[in-house]
Design a protein around this motif. Structure first.
Motif, PDB file in Angstrom:
ATOM      1  N   THR A 142       0.827  -1.208   0.000  1.00  0.00           N
ATOM      2  CA  THR A 142       0.000   0.000   0.000  1.00  0.00           C
ATOM      3  C   THR A 142       0.861   1.257   0.000  1.00  0.00           C
ATOM      4  O   THR A 142       0.607   2.212  -0.746  1.00  0.00           O
ATOM      5  CB  THR A 142      -0.941  -0.007   1.211  1.00  0.00           C
ATOM      6  N   LEU A 143       1.900   1.269   0.823  1.00  0.00           N
ATOM      7  CA  LEU A 143       2.768   2.441   0.891  1.00  0.00           C
ATOM      8  C   LEU A 143       3.510   2.652  -0.422  1.00  0.00           C
ATOM      9  O   LEU A 143       3.631   3.793  -0.914  1.00  0.00           O
ATOM     10  CB  LEU A 143       3.753   2.296   2.055  1.00  0.00           C
ATOM     11  N   ASP A 144       4.003   1.585  -1.011  1.00  0.00           N
ATOM     12  CA  ASP A 144       4.706   1.676  -2.285  1.00  0.00           C
ATOM     13  C   ASP A 144       3.783   2.234  -3.374  1.00  0.00           C
ATOM     14  O   ASP A 144       4.142   3.163  -4.118  1.00  0.00           O
ATOM     15  CB  ASP A 144       5.212   0.286  -2.673  1.00  0.00           C
ATOM     16  N   LEU A 145       2.571   1.703  -3.453  1.00  0.00           N
ATOM     17  CA  LEU A 145       1.626   2.158  -4.462  1.00  0.00           C
ATOM     18  C   LEU A 145       1.241   3.620  -4.233  1.00  0.00           C
ATOM     19  O   LEU A 145       1.131   4.407  -5.185  1.00  0.00           O
ATOM     20  CB  LEU A 145       0.382   1.264  -4.446  1.00  0.00           C
ATOM     21  N   TRP A 146       1.050   3.993  -2.966  1.00  0.00           N
ATOM     22  CA  TRP A 146       0.694   5.385  -2.654  1.00  0.00           C
ATOM     23  C   TRP A 146       1.789   6.341  -3.137  1.00  0.00           C
ATOM     24  O   TRP A 146       1.502   7.381  -3.740  1.00  0.00           O
ATOM     25  CB  TRP A 146       0.472   5.534  -1.156  1.00  0.00           C
ATOM     26  N   LEU A 147       3.027   6.002  -2.885  1.00  0.00           N
ATOM     27  CA  LEU A 147       4.131   6.869  -3.307  1.00  0.00           C
ATOM     28  C   LEU A 147       4.203   7.004  -4.824  1.00  0.00           C
ATOM     29  O   LEU A 147       4.631   8.041  -5.334  1.00  0.00           O
ATOM     30  CB  LEU A 147       5.449   6.317  -2.779  1.00  0.00           C
ATOM     31  N   SER A 148       3.786   5.988  -5.537  1.00  0.00           N
ATOM     32  CA  SER A 148       3.807   6.062  -6.994  1.00  0.00           C
ATOM     33  C   SER A 148       2.734   6.980  -7.538  1.00  0.00           C
ATOM     34  O   SER A 148       2.790   7.405  -8.693  1.00  0.00           O
ATOM     35  CB  SER A 148       3.623   4.659  -7.592  1.00  0.00           C
ATOM     36  N   LEU A 149       1.737   7.324  -6.683  1.00  0.00           N
ATOM     37  CA  LEU A 149       0.585   8.103  -7.130  1.00  0.00           C
ATOM     38  C   LEU A 149       0.496   9.498  -6.530  1.00  0.00           C
ATOM     39  O   LEU A 149      -0.102  10.397  -7.128  1.00  0.00           O
ATOM     40  CB  LEU A 149      -0.717   7.347  -6.771  1.00  0.00           C
ATOM     41  N   PHE A 150       1.059   9.684  -5.340  1.00  0.00           N
ATOM     42  CA  PHE A 150       0.836  10.922  -4.589  1.00  0.00           C
ATOM     43  C   PHE A 150       2.168  11.620  -4.360  1.00  0.00           C
ATOM     44  O   PHE A 150       2.942  11.218  -3.478  1.00  0.00           O
ATOM     45  CB  PHE A 150       0.154  10.604  -3.253  1.00  0.00           C
ATOM     46  N   PRO A 151       2.468  12.669  -5.131  1.00  0.00           N
ATOM     47  CA  PRO A 151       3.775  13.329  -5.023  1.00  0.00           C
ATOM     48  C   PRO A 151       3.859  14.405  -3.949  1.00  0.00           C
ATOM     49  O   PRO A 151       4.910  15.030  -3.778  1.00  0.00           O
ATOM     50  CB  PRO A 151       3.934  13.951  -6.423  1.00  0.00           C
ATOM     51  N   GLU A 152       2.772  14.652  -3.246  1.00  0.00           N
ATOM     52  CA  GLU A 152       2.744  15.733  -2.256  1.00  0.00           C
ATOM     53  C   GLU A 152       3.225  15.226  -0.882  1.00  0.00           C
ATOM     54  O   GLU A 152       3.213  14.030  -0.604  1.00  0.00           O
ATOM     55  CB  GLU A 152       1.324  16.288  -2.141  1.00  0.00           C
ATOM     56  N   PRO A 153       3.616  16.150   0.016  1.00  0.00           N
ATOM     57  CA  PRO A 153       4.032  15.732   1.360  1.00  0.00           C
ATOM     58  C   PRO A 153       2.905  15.026   2.110  1.00  0.00           C
ATOM     59  O   PRO A 153       1.739  15.407   2.013  1.00  0.00           O
ATOM     60  CB  PRO A 153       4.401  17.053   2.041  1.00  0.00           C
ATOM     61  N   PHE A 154       3.254  13.998   2.851  1.00  0.00           N
ATOM     62  CA  PHE A 154       2.283  13.277   3.661  1.00  0.00           C
ATOM     63  C   PHE A 154       3.027  12.573   4.786  1.00  0.00           C
ATOM     64  O   PHE A 154       4.252  12.450   4.757  1.00  0.00           O
ATOM     65  CB  PHE A 154       1.494  12.271   2.815  1.00  0.00           C
ATOM     66  N   VAL A 155       2.261  12.100   5.764  1.00  0.00           N
ATOM     67  CA  VAL A 155       2.844  11.381   6.890  1.00  0.00           C
ATOM     68  C   VAL A 155       2.315   9.952   6.892  1.00  0.00           C
ATOM     69  O   VAL A 155       1.184   9.694   6.464  1.00  0.00           O
ATOM     70  CB  VAL A 155       2.530  12.090   8.231  1.00  0.00           C
ATOM     71  N   ILE A 156       3.138   9.040   7.350  1.00  0.00           N
ATOM     72  CA  ILE A 156       2.761   7.631   7.433  1.00  0.00           C
ATOM     73  C   ILE A 156       2.444   7.314   8.893  1.00  0.00           C
ATOM     74  O   ILE A 156       3.226   7.644   9.786  1.00  0.00           O
ATOM     75  CB  ILE A 156       3.915   6.721   6.971  1.00  0.00           C
ATOM     76  N   THR A 157       1.306   6.691   9.117  1.00  0.00           N
ATOM     77  CA  THR A 157       0.956   6.246  10.462  1.00  0.00           C
ATOM     78  C   THR A 157       1.204   4.746  10.554  1.00  0.00           C
ATOM     79  O   THR A 157       0.630   3.965   9.787  1.00  0.00           O
ATOM     80  CB  THR A 157      -0.513   6.551  10.789  1.00  0.00           C
TER      81      THR A 157
END
Length: 384
Positions: A142-157
């Protein structure tokens, strides 16, 4: 005086390693705004997050009287219109459940598209599944796929952390993903959820949470208390699981001591008593939520979780009242400290920093209009 220059130098040399440790481990409060809450929305229900403000206002209109002083009404309503959610967490863990890979992949893609398509809260992130063995692969995917789609700053919980090894694995994962996606080293940060007693007190008798911060190697930005997972794991009966139960207070006190001075921020958990149903049920839930938010603030937890739009009015009302109630006293004490005036309270430099920080938090969340504070933001930042 009998000490020579080489005596001073000898003591400096003796403490040089400890000085360096203190500077690295306890840099002080992290600069910048801390959100007053985190809103957790399951990934398959993320499309409606922009309606939360309107839904909160509708509940207020449907269930008079106001659950807070009328003097706050205009400001709370304005907040619900302008910025109802300060920190949004798209949940792929407990709130989302276990789905097939194709289903969760589709949810990741949809959530990223929804956030990228239009306005979003000032802070966003995702909660992946636990790094425990049964869900670990799905969390990484899920984290890998998210990074491929969302280039903006975010935090991981990172939920259900039980020991430093999992945090070290999260650090290694962040390093690998930064290299793979060409991101700046250290740009991926995470929150650690304290949802298990083993994350507070280890089998060896040490405070695990302090070791978790060390293991994070500077990447941990927050410790979030998980009310219900923690209480259940501690053996508290379901009817008595709550943010103000003694087991919760103990866990949060240890978290607070471990995080003090490190720049790692704290968040309290949630209440699952939601303001829904009849008028009496709604007002009872509002009263409970308002009390718990105020209680957390008084204990130094300036952030918490919200799970439903109807909790937003009391989140902001309790927060605004907390800062408004103490503004005049904080201004007076800080002014007297700066002017070296005698008064009924003899404040230390650390308290002056805390007073400035309190006023800054009130400004950041909108509780204190800038023209009422008596200090400029620059002055407060200098003191804090």
């Amino acid at each position: 005086m009998r000490l020579r220059d080489d005596d001073y130098a000898a003591i400096d040399d003796r403490l040089a390693v400890h000085d360096a440790f203190l500077a690295a481990r306890y840099p002080g409060e992290r600069p910048g705004r801390q959100p007053v809450h985190t809103v957790y929305i399951p990934a398959d229900r993320i499309t409606g997050f922009r309606e939360w403000g309107a839904q909160a206002l509708a509940v207020l209109d449907e269930h008079p009287p106001l659950p807070f002083p009328a003097a706050l009404a205009d400001r709370v309503r304005a907040k619900l219109v302008a910025e109802p959610i300060e920190d949004l967490r798209i949940d792929f863990e407990d709130g989302y459940g276990v789905r097939g890979d194709d289903v969760e992949d589709a949810a990741v893609k949809q959530a990223a598209a929804v956030l990228l398509d239009g306005p979003r809260p000032p802070f966003v992130g995702i909660r992946v599944k636990s790094l425990e063995a049964p869900t670990r692969r799905r969390a990484l995917r899920t984290l890998d796929l998210w990074l491929s789609l969302f280039p903006e700053p975010f935090v991981i919980t990172v939920p259900k952390v039980s020991g430093p090894d999992q945090v070290e694995a999260a650090v290694a994962l962040c390093e690998r993903l930064e290299a793979a996606y060409g991101l700046a080293a250290g740009s991926l940060r995470f929150e650690i959820q304290i949802e298990l007693p083993s994350a507070v007190l280890g089998a060896d008798g040490t405070a695990t949470v302090a070791r978790l911060i060390t293991a994070a190697a500077g990447r941990c930005v927050g410790l979030h208390y998980g009310t219900y997972d923690y209480s259940a794991a501690a053996g508290v009966a379901a009817a008595y699981q709550a943010m103000d139960h003694p087991v919760a207070d103990y866990a949060k006190a240890v978290m607070q001591a471990a995080a003090a001075g490190t720049g790692v921020r704290l968040s309290d958990g949630s209440t699952n008593i939601l303001p829904v149903g009849t008028g009496v049920a709604v007002h009872d839930a509002w009263a409970l939520h308002h009390r718990l938010v105020r209680r957390s603030l008084e204990r130094g937890f300036y952030q918490g979780w919200d799970l439903h739009p109807a909790q937003l009015p009391t989140r902001f009302a309790a927060t605004y009242a907390f800062f408004a109630d103490g503004m005049d006293a904080a201004m007076t004490r800080l002014r007297r400290y700066l002017d070296r005036q005698a008064g009924g309270i003899l404040d230390e430099p650390a308290t002056a920093r805390a007073l400035a920080g309190y006023l800054l938090r009130g400004l950041d969340c909108g509780a204190l209009p800038p023209e009422t504070v008596g200090f400029t933001r620059e002055e407060l930042l200098t003191i804090a």
